[in-house]
Design an enzyme around this catalytic site. Structure first.
Site, PDB file in Angstrom:
ATOM      1  CD  GLU A 163      49.604  51.812  35.552  1.00 45.53           C
ATOM      2  OE1 GLU A 163      49.390  52.895  34.951  1.00 45.53           O
ATOM      3  OE2 GLU A 163      49.351  50.700  35.061  1.00 45.53           O
ATOM      4  CD  GLU A 168      49.403  45.020  33.446  1.00 43.98           C
ATOM      5  OE1 GLU A 168      48.490  45.439  32.724  1.00 43.98           O
ATOM      6  OE2 GLU A 168      50.562  45.453  33.405  1.00 43.98           O
TER       7      GLU A 168
END
Length: 289
Positions: A163, A168
């Site tokens: 990932e 974010e």
């Protein structure tokens, strides 16, 4: 699949400048480490969100619900929203993709939002992946632009598939973003992550371009074209036990964009959190060499 628990966050000042020493390498003037930088200028994927309505179905598909159907209730992070494909939560309008989080009772959840992905439609190993985005503000918001490794062979599962979190943010920190990688022995709360404190700007008041350049044995993280972190296979090896596998040369990855509400990282909204709010995406682009 995604399963973040508590993100390890290390704030570092922006690199002050770079000295170009070759087509493929840069050296930061305040570091002794060589930075590997590839030249990706062949545009292979682009969505400028020019056609009003639903996201282009030839480029995007939806994740729906709470993750329970996938065995990931709360999408593995104790998130509070129910993802829908309704225009109230996601639509293209006036040249932007709008993902809107709402406070409402819906299918047993107290919030709704949306999450889209290019899985099965566009997947690529290596390249430059970037998006120009403006984020919401407030406790409990958790927007992300990220990537997962293709798992269509059915043999590998997260975190073995890898990932890459390109960007974010937690809505209570409007001047800070972070990028991370997850893989075997460094996933969830043990992910390898670094945050960047933005100067004289905020993520909710201005658009910023969030991107990575990913090649064999390295991933570079950028904001507005500025390199703020590089990760290589050496970074995933645990100094104590020598474990850690670099899984980012193994397969193609697909992109995801979502606006979560609550979860283990940001915590729940509070009385001061304003709903609804919208994550605006101006464009998404991918390049190869």
């Amino acid at each position: 699949m995604q399963k973040k628990i508590i993100m390890i966050r290390i704030v570092e000042n922006k690199l002050a400048c770079f000295i170009l020493i070759s087509l493929f390498a840069l050296v930061g003037c305040n570091t002794d480490e060589t930075q590997v930088v590839a030249t990706f200028d062949n545009l292979v994927f682009e969505d400028n969100f020019d056609v009003d309505g639903a996201p282009d179905p030839s480029k995007w598909t939806f994740d729906l619900g709470t993750g329970e159907a996938e065995g990931l209730n709360g999408w593995g992070n104790d998130e509070l929203q129910y993802y829908t494909n309704r225009p109230e939560n996601i639509k293209v309008e006036n040249g932007y993709l709008l993902i809107t989080a709402m406070e409402e009772d819906f299918q047993g959840s107290s919030y709704t939002s949306a999450r889209i992905k290019t899985q099965g439609l566009f997947q690529q190993r290596y390249g430059r992946f970037e998006a120009r985005i403006r984020l919401p503000f407030g406790q409990g918001y958790w927007p992300a632009f990220w990537m997962l490794g293709d798992d269509n062979n059915g043999a590998d599962v997260w975190p073995q598939i890898g990932e890459i979190d390109i960007m974010e943010n937690t809505g209570d920190a409007p001047t800070e973003i972070f990028g991370s990688i997850h893989g075997p022995q460094y996933s969830g709360g043990e992910s390898i992550s670094k945050s960047l404190e933005l100067l004289n700007t905020r993520v909710d008041s201005e658009f910023h371009v969030y991107g990575i350049e990913w090649g064999p044995d390295y991933i570079n993280f950028y904001v507005d074209g500025e390199l703020y972190n590089q990760l290589t296979p050496d970074d995933v090896i645990d100094e104590t036990n020598g474990e850690g596998e670099w899984v980012f040369n193994d397969r193609e990855f697909y992109m995801l964009i979502n606006l979560a509400v609550g979860g283990n990282l940001p915590g729940p909204p509070n009385a001061n959190t304003v709903f609804p709010q919208t994550m605006l995406i101006d464009y998404v682009r991918v390049y190869q060499e």
